[in-house]
Write a protein that holds these residues in place. Structure first.
Motif, mmCIF file in Angstrom:
data_model
loop_
_atom_site.group_PDB
_atom_site.id
_atom_site.type_symbol
_atom_site.label_atom_id
_atom_site.label_comp_id
_atom_site.label_asym_id
_atom_site.label_seq_id
_atom_site.Cartn_x
_atom_site.Cartn_y
_atom_site.Cartn_z
ATOM 1 N N ALA A 175 -33.780 -14.058 64.893
ATOM 2 C CA ALA A 175 -34.734 -14.912 64.182
ATOM 3 C C ALA A 175 -34.044 -16.165 63.652
ATOM 4 N N ASP A 176 -32.818 -16.014 63.126
ATOM 5 C CA ASP A 176 -32.072 -17.179 62.640
ATOM 6 C C ASP A 176 -31.736 -18.127 63.785
ATOM 7 N N ALA A 177 -31.299 -17.578 64.910
ATOM 8 C CA ALA A 177 -30.938 -18.430 66.047
ATOM 9 C C ALA A 177 -32.142 -19.207 66.563
ATOM 10 N N LEU A 178 -33.309 -18.578 66.590
ATOM 11 C CA LEU A 178 -34.512 -19.248 67.073
ATOM 12 C C LEU A 178 -35.054 -20.245 66.055
ATOM 13 N N ALA A 179 -34.940 -19.916 64.772
ATOM 14 C CA ALA A 179 -35.502 -20.780 63.731
ATOM 15 C C ALA A 179 -34.563 -21.921 63.359
ATOM 16 N N LEU A 180 -33.286 -21.614 63.153
ATOM 17 C CA LEU A 180 -32.327 -22.623 62.702
ATOM 18 C C LEU A 180 -31.552 -23.267 63.836
ATOM 19 N N GLY A 181 -31.620 -22.671 65.029
ATOM 20 C CA GLY A 181 -30.900 -23.215 66.173
ATOM 21 C C GLY A 181 -29.601 -22.510 66.455
ATOM 22 N N SER A 182 -29.051 -21.812 65.462
ATOM 23 C CA SER A 182 -27.781 -21.120 65.673
ATOM 24 C C SER A 182 -27.617 -20.017 64.644
ATOM 25 N N ALA A 183 -26.835 -19.025 65.013
ATOM 26 C CA ALA A 183 -26.417 -17.944 64.127
ATOM 27 C C ALA A 183 -25.075 -17.455 64.660
ATOM 28 N N TYR A 184 -24.411 -16.573 63.925
ATOM 29 C CA TYR A 184 -23.065 -16.182 64.308
ATOM 30 C C TYR A 184 -22.857 -14.685 64.099
ATOM 31 N N ARG A 191 -39.370 -24.841 56.658
ATOM 32 C CA ARG A 191 -40.564 -24.700 57.495
ATOM 33 C C ARG A 191 -40.756 -23.256 57.933
ATOM 34 N N TYR A 192 -39.662 -22.556 58.220
ATOM 35 C CA TYR A 192 -39.791 -21.144 58.586
ATOM 36 C C TYR A 192 -40.365 -20.336 57.426
ATOM 37 N N ARG A 193 -39.974 -20.677 56.214
ATOM 38 C CA ARG A 193 -40.472 -19.969 55.031
ATOM 39 C C ARG A 193 -41.814 -20.501 54.537
ATOM 40 N N GLY A 194 -42.317 -21.574 55.152
ATOM 41 C CA GLY A 194 -43.594 -22.143 54.746
ATOM 42 C C GLY A 194 -43.545 -22.848 53.410
ATOM 43 N N LYS A 195 -42.427 -23.495 53.095
ATOM 44 C CA LYS A 195 -42.267 -24.138 51.792
ATOM 45 C C LYS A 195 -42.175 -25.657 51.885
ATOM 46 N N GLN A 196 -42.601 -26.227 53.013
ATOM 47 C CA GLN A 196 -42.582 -27.678 53.109
ATOM 48 C C GLN A 196 -43.781 -28.275 52.377
ATOM 49 N N LYS A 197 -43.633 -29.511 51.939
ATOM 50 C CA LYS A 197 -44.707 -30.181 51.210
ATOM 51 C C LYS A 197 -45.836 -30.588 52.156
ATOM 52 N N LEU A 198 -47.038 -30.703 51.587
ATOM 53 C CA LEU A 198 -48.194 -31.143 52.364
ATOM 54 C C LEU A 198 -47.990 -32.594 52.781
ATOM 55 N N ARG A 199 -48.192 -32.888 54.058
ATOM 56 C CA ARG A 199 -47.947 -34.230 54.590
ATOM 57 C C ARG A 199 -49.253 -34.882 55.040
ATOM 58 N N LEU A 242 -22.525 -31.601 57.006
ATOM 59 C CA LEU A 242 -23.383 -32.560 57.707
ATOM 60 C C LEU A 242 -24.539 -31.861 58.431
ATOM 61 N N ALA A 243 -24.338 -30.609 58.803
ATOM 62 C CA ALA A 243 -25.394 -29.870 59.504
ATOM 63 C C ALA A 243 -26.442 -29.286 58.552
ATOM 64 N N GLN A 244 -26.143 -29.229 57.253
ATOM 65 C CA GLN A 244 -27.032 -28.543 56.318
ATOM 66 C C GLN A 244 -28.405 -29.197 56.122
ATOM 67 N N PRO A 245 -28.531 -30.521 56.092
ATOM 68 C CA PRO A 245 -29.883 -31.097 55.922
ATOM 69 C C PRO A 245 -30.863 -30.657 57.006
ATOM 70 N N VAL A 246 -30.425 -30.638 58.260
ATOM 71 C CA VAL A 246 -31.306 -30.199 59.345
ATOM 72 C C VAL A 246 -31.617 -28.719 59.211
ATOM 73 N N ILE A 247 -30.594 -27.922 58.888
ATOM 74 C CA ILE A 247 -30.787 -26.479 58.735
ATOM 75 C C ILE A 247 -31.725 -26.186 57.575
ATOM 76 N N ALA A 248 -31.551 -26.894 56.457
ATOM 77 C CA ALA A 248 -32.408 -26.678 55.292
ATOM 78 C C ALA A 248 -33.863 -27.043 55.594
ATOM 79 N N LYS A 249 -34.062 -28.102 56.365
ATOM 80 C CA LYS A 249 -35.420 -28.512 56.731
ATOM 81 C C LYS A 249 -36.081 -27.463 57.616
ATOM 82 N N ARG A 250 -35.340 -26.945 58.590
ATOM 83 C CA ARG A 250 -35.885 -25.901 59.459
ATOM 84 C C ARG A 250 -36.149 -24.620 58.670
ATOM 85 N N ASP A 251 -35.251 -24.286 57.755
ATOM 86 C CA ASP A 251 -35.414 -23.076 56.959
ATOM 87 C C ASP A 251 -36.658 -23.172 56.074
#
Length: 424
Positions: free
Chosen positions: A100-109, A27-35, A16-25
């Motif tokens: 970088a993961d914690a700041l970009a995705l919100g969490s890391a471990y 954007r961090y990689r600069g691969k979101q579509k033009l809006r 359930l957490a993956q859609p938000v994480i994938a969206k943030r990831d």
């Protein structure tokens, strides 16, 4: 609730957490579509993006630099051993990616266990594979799950592996052909606590899943990308001046080329004639004395600069990035003091993240020392000494430390550590 149910519930939370994480990831990689476009965008512009999100994340993560670690067990100083273990598991390199993961995705471990040689080590884990469960009263980690897929050379999934971390045991499961989890192995956990430490980028008390730096910038970065994409299209279409000619006799193309689409006119013969001038001709010559030539003005793109400047100001306000890091050359600081003043908000943000994420990193260090010394976790005290996140030149740092040393405020060893001579 049996063990399999606990694991399945944790896996469901992870998915359930993956859609938000994938969206943030993305954007961090600069691969979101033009809006913000009314038309369908394809080709090179479909994923056109100005990747300020990566800049905002890395500019904070790069300022969070550990200098040394200190630890003691029951009053015994084990700092030398702690530094050796810290270097052995390459924490200097790993920590930058984790932050970088914690700041970009919100969490890391960070997972703490022993390697194949029996030496304790710390490994970095992504929020794409790991999730933790917490006690609602004291917020201690009660369970942790890591899930990954084994793939063949074609990329097809051949097995699903799940590791369940508990305070007293670590279990490895594999999902069988019927979709059920089957335990493959089990190891005793001598720590008495879950050996997985979450680095949650908490901004408010309700940020149980972590706050991402990218969330605040997403809309503004999309707007900036749209403005720049429009400028690129405008420069291709209308920025180059168009020439015109009047009083010139047109010619019929030998191949029947239609200068205008006949479907757009009632006369099927209209549009048969074409201009006698090639687009790339540098000089036009005609025989008619009534011929006239002229040139239309190209589009003025200065309006885009105004829009870009406005959006950049909003991005700088939200991200705390100074103007000289955003490419605004007219705001380049003239001295080191000016640089520090311009980066004051960014430095304060890095110091804030050190206080939030540093506690979790120290907890992972305590677990590693507890395993190494076979001691109780509560008997281990560990501390990470961080370098100043402010931008300071070596000359300024050395001058300040020399004065403190001469006044007796610092010892020689403390002075050496201050300027990083004995840093990791």
């Amino acid at each position: 609730m049996n063990t399999n149910d606990v694991v399945e519930q944790m896996i469901q939370r992870l998915e359930l957490a993956q859609p938000v994480i994938a969206k943030r990831d993305a954007r961090y990689r600069g691969k979101q579509k033009l809006r913000f476009t009314s038309d369908e965008v394809e080709g090179d512009l479909e994923f056109f993006s100005v990747n300020i999100c990566r800049l905002a994340v890395n500019s904070v993560a790069e300022r969070m630099r550990p200098k040394a670690v200190a630890a003691n067990v029951g009053g015994e100083d084990v700092s030398a051993r702690a530094n050796w273990l810290w270097r052995r598991c390459n924490m200097d390199q790993i920590l930058q990616s984790v932050l970088a993961d914690a700041l970009a995705l919100g969490s890391a471990y960070l997972a703490v266990w022993t390697d194949r040689y029996g030496i304790p080590t710390i490994t970095a884990e992504s929020a794409e594979q790991v999730i933790t469960a917490h006690d609602p009263v004291n917020n201690e980690v009660t369970h942790a799950v890591k899930r990954w897929f084994e793939r063949n050379h074609l990329g097809a999934v051949v097995a699903e592996h799940v590791v369940l971390y508990e305070p007293d045991e670590v279990r490895h499961f594999v999902r069988n052909g019927q979709g059920s989890l089957v335990q493959q192995s089990s190891q005793f956990n001598p720590l008495g606590v879950v050996p997985v430490v979450p680095l949650i980028n908490v901004d408010r008390l309700s940020d149980t899943h972590g706050h991402s730096v990218i969330d605040d910038l997403a809309q503004l970065v999309d707007a900036l990308s749209k403005i720049l994409a429009d400028m690129i299209v405008a420069s291709e279409s209308v920025a180059r001046p168009k020439r015109w000619a009047a009083g010139v006799e047109l010619e019929e193309h030998p191949d029947g080329f239609m200068a205008d689409d006949p479907a757009m006119t009632d006369d099927p013969l209209e549009g048969q004639a074409v201009t006698p001038f090639a687009e790339g001709n540098s000089m036009w010559t005609v025989e008619s004395p009534d011929a006239k030539f002229g040139q239309l003005e190209g589009a003025n793109l200065s309006g885009y600069r105004t829009a870009v400047d406005l959006i950049l100001q909003q991005i700088m306000a939200v991200s705390a990035l100074p103007a000289h890091m955003m490419g605004v050359t007219t705001s380049n600081p003239t001295s080191a003091d000016a640089i520090r003043a311009a980066e004051a908000s960014l430095t304060a943000r890095a110091e804030s993240r050190i206080r939030v994420l540093g506690l979790a990193i120290e907890q992972a260090l305590r677990l590693m020392i507890a395993i190494d010394r076979e001691a109780d976790v509560s008997a281990v005290d560990a501390e990470i000494r961080w370098a100043s996140p402010a931008t300071r030149s070596m000359a300024q740092e050395s001058d300040a430390v020399t004065k403190l040393l001469s006044f007796g405020v610092l010892s020689t060893q403390e002075a050496r550590e201050k300027i990083g001579v004995d840093s990791l």
